[in-house]
Write a protein that holds these residues in place. Structure first.
Motif, short mmCIF file in Angstrom:
data_model
loop_
_atom_site.label_atom_id
_atom_site.label_comp_id
_atom_site.label_asym_id
_atom_site.label_seq_id
_atom_site.Cartn_x
_atom_site.Cartn_y
_atom_site.Cartn_z
N UNK A 202 10.01 6.61 -3.84
CA UNK A 202 9.26 5.53 -4.51
C UNK A 202 10.12 4.29 -4.66
N UNK A 203 11.36 4.48 -5.16
CA UNK A 203 12.24 3.33 -5.41
C UNK A 203 12.62 2.63 -4.11
N UNK B 13 2.35 12.49 -9.31
CA UNK B 13 1.80 13.82 -9.03
C UNK B 13 2.89 14.88 -9.09
N UNK B 14 4.10 14.54 -8.62
CA UNK B 14 5.23 15.48 -8.67
C UNK B 14 5.62 15.77 -10.11
N UNK B 15 5.65 14.72 -10.93
CA UNK B 15 5.97 14.90 -12.35
C UNK B 15 4.96 15.80 -13.06
N UNK B 16 3.70 15.67 -12.67
CA UNK B 16 2.64 16.41 -13.34
C UNK B 16 2.56 17.88 -12.91
N UNK B 17 3.18 18.18 -11.79
CA UNK B 17 3.19 19.57 -11.32
C UNK B 17 4.19 20.39 -12.13
N UNK B 18 3.70 21.42 -12.79
CA UNK B 18 4.57 22.24 -13.65
C UNK B 18 5.68 22.89 -12.86
N UNK B 19 5.36 23.29 -11.62
CA UNK B 19 6.35 24.03 -10.82
C UNK B 19 7.32 23.13 -10.07
N UNK B 20 7.24 21.81 -10.23
CA UNK B 20 8.14 20.90 -9.53
C UNK B 20 9.58 21.12 -9.97
N UNK B 21 10.48 21.16 -9.02
CA UNK B 21 11.91 21.33 -9.32
C UNK B 21 12.54 19.97 -9.57
N UNK C 185 0.84 -1.21 0.00
CA UNK C 185 0.00 0.00 0.00
C UNK C 185 0.87 1.25 0.00
N UNK C 186 1.95 1.22 0.79
CA UNK C 186 2.84 2.38 0.84
C UNK C 186 3.58 2.58 -0.48
N UNK C 187 3.98 1.46 -1.11
CA UNK C 187 4.66 1.55 -2.41
C UNK C 187 3.73 2.17 -3.46
N UNK C 188 2.47 1.77 -3.44
CA UNK C 188 1.50 2.34 -4.37
C UNK C 188 1.31 3.83 -4.09
N UNK C 189 1.31 4.20 -2.81
CA UNK C 189 1.17 5.60 -2.44
C UNK C 189 2.35 6.43 -2.93
N UNK C 190 3.58 5.88 -2.75
CA UNK C 190 4.78 6.59 -3.22
C UNK C 190 4.75 6.76 -4.74
N UNK C 191 4.23 5.76 -5.46
CA UNK C 191 4.13 5.85 -6.92
C UNK C 191 3.19 6.98 -7.33
N UNK C 192 2.05 7.06 -6.61
CA UNK C 192 1.09 8.14 -6.91
C UNK C 192 1.72 9.50 -6.65
N UNK C 193 2.48 9.61 -5.57
CA UNK C 193 3.11 10.89 -5.23
C UNK C 193 4.17 11.27 -6.26
N UNK C 194 4.89 10.25 -6.75
CA UNK C 194 5.90 10.50 -7.78
C UNK C 194 5.27 11.03 -9.06
#
Length: 395
Positions: free
Chosen positions: A47-48, A28-36, A17-26
């Protein structure tokens, strides 16, 4: 202390469940235009790392399962039909007899057929307790790995199987240590409620739908299917009653949230602060046995708030954050903190029945287990409910 196979399997599910959550967060970070680039790299690293832990533990669990199966096969080759095989055949034969002949079987018949001991465990100190006293216990320990939806309350709460059970509230709870709590909330509660906890009997039914394919299958497949679903249903009933926000009539006393149990509510401006305040609110006698039941939604929200953008914090487990065991369950709509050995489930081992029921509309035949059970909060002072209260407006 080495973890059991069931504990390792539970950890694999949590890691998954935590691995799936980290994948979703990853993502979401990629999709954020302002992500550094640093944020993307940190999310990818989290995630890894979680994925690596999940895969490594899964590999260990699989190796342990394979070794257990190999051990069973070697034993059976040496000794012909093993006790395990006899238990499987006995259970399957009685299931088919109940369903096919519309007969009623008592628990003793199942225990005898499956070579299970007929003497019930005497209380929460018995190492064999698993919360499903209404079922032949050796079927579970010999070849059923785990229920479909594990109930963490099974290991935390006390269980017994005794007729007309009464427990001395003081002796069971503290023994000689009671002298140290004479002036606290525990002593006041015992004086108010009396020194005995009495258990009643509440009727409970679990239905397992059986198709002709399952009934015509092998004894092992039939036994695994029926037993795992019976145990799953019985354990779900325990958890549903313990964390019911609107308990059914006659079951109010089983709910940790019900006002009849008068469990103290500790409030703060957020869930994390409320849980910490609840942990600090207990008398010393409870300190070594405290644990937390809370929802994954609450945990993920706390995790996100405490991380404050630091993705490495997501590798922290709930137990590392709070310093006590934490059980994640969707049934805990508000976090409950306490010594869960003071929540006691008692089964009446003499009245469990197994019978057949057919839904004429669907044509599905059900194998039905009827049990009589009661659960009591032995000491409300052993629990706290953590809740959020919004801060009053300034001025």
């Amino acid at each position: 202390m080495a973890k059991t196979l069931i504990e390792m399997q539970a950890a694999v599910r949590e890691y998954g469940a935590l691995a799936a959550k980290r994948q979703e967060e990853y993502v979401a970070t990629l999709e954020k235009i302002e992500s550094t680039p640093e944020e993307v790299k940190a999310a990818e690293s989290a995630r890894d790392a979680m994925k690596q832990k999940f895969e490594a533990l899964s590999k260990e669990v699989k190796a342990k399962e394979d070794a257990l199966r190999a051990s069973d096969l070697n034993s059976e080759k040496k000794h012909g039909q093993s006790d395990r095989e006899k238990a499987i055949d006995g259970f399957a034969d009685l299931v088919r007899g109940v369903v096919s002949n519309n007969r009623t079987a008592k628990l003793e018949e199942f225990k005898n057929a499956t070579l299970a001991p007929t003497t019930a465990p005497v209380g929460p100190t018995d190492d064999t307790h698993n919360g499903a006293w209404a079922l032949p216990t050796n079927v579970s320990t010999d070849f059923i790995a785990t229920p479909l939806a594990p109930n963490p309350l099974v290991d935390a709460a006390a269980h017994s199987a005794m007729v007309n059970l009464e427990i001395p509230r003081v002796d069971i709870s503290f023994g000689d240590a009671f002298a140290g709590v004479q002036d606290g909330d525990t002593a006041k509660e015992i004086e108010l409620k009396g020194s005995q906890v009495k258990f009643g009997r509440v009727k409970s039914k679990v239905f397992v739908g059986l198709s002709e394919t399952v009934l015509a299958g092998t004894n092992l497949a039939l036994t695994q299917f029926v037993y795992s679903r019976l145990q799953d249903g019985i354990l779900k009933l325990e958890a549903n009653r313990a964390f019911a926000t609107t308990p059914r009539a006659g079951e109010e006393h089983m709910s940790l949230y019900d006002k009849s149990n008068a469990i103290k509510v500790v409030t703060a401006a957020d869930k994390y602060s409320a849980i910490v305040a609840a942990l600090a609110d207990f008398e010393d006698e409870y300190a070594d046995n405290l644990s937390i039941f809370m929802s994954r939604t609450d945990w993920f929200a706390i995790q996100k708030s405490l991380a404050n953008g630091n993705t490495s914090f997501y590798l922290q487990t709930p137990q590392q954050v709070f310093g006590v065991p934490v059980h994640l369950t969707s049934k805990a709509v508000k976090p409950v903190v306490g010594d869960f050995s003071q929540y006691h489930v008692n089964y009446d081992p003499t009245t469990a029945l197994f019978e057949q029921d057919k839904d004429v509309k669907t044509g599905i035949v059900s194998f039905v287990a009827t049990t009589w059970v009661d659960a009591q909060v032995k000491l409300a002072s052993a629990f706290r409910i953590a809740d959020v209260v919004a801060a009053p407006p300034a001025g």
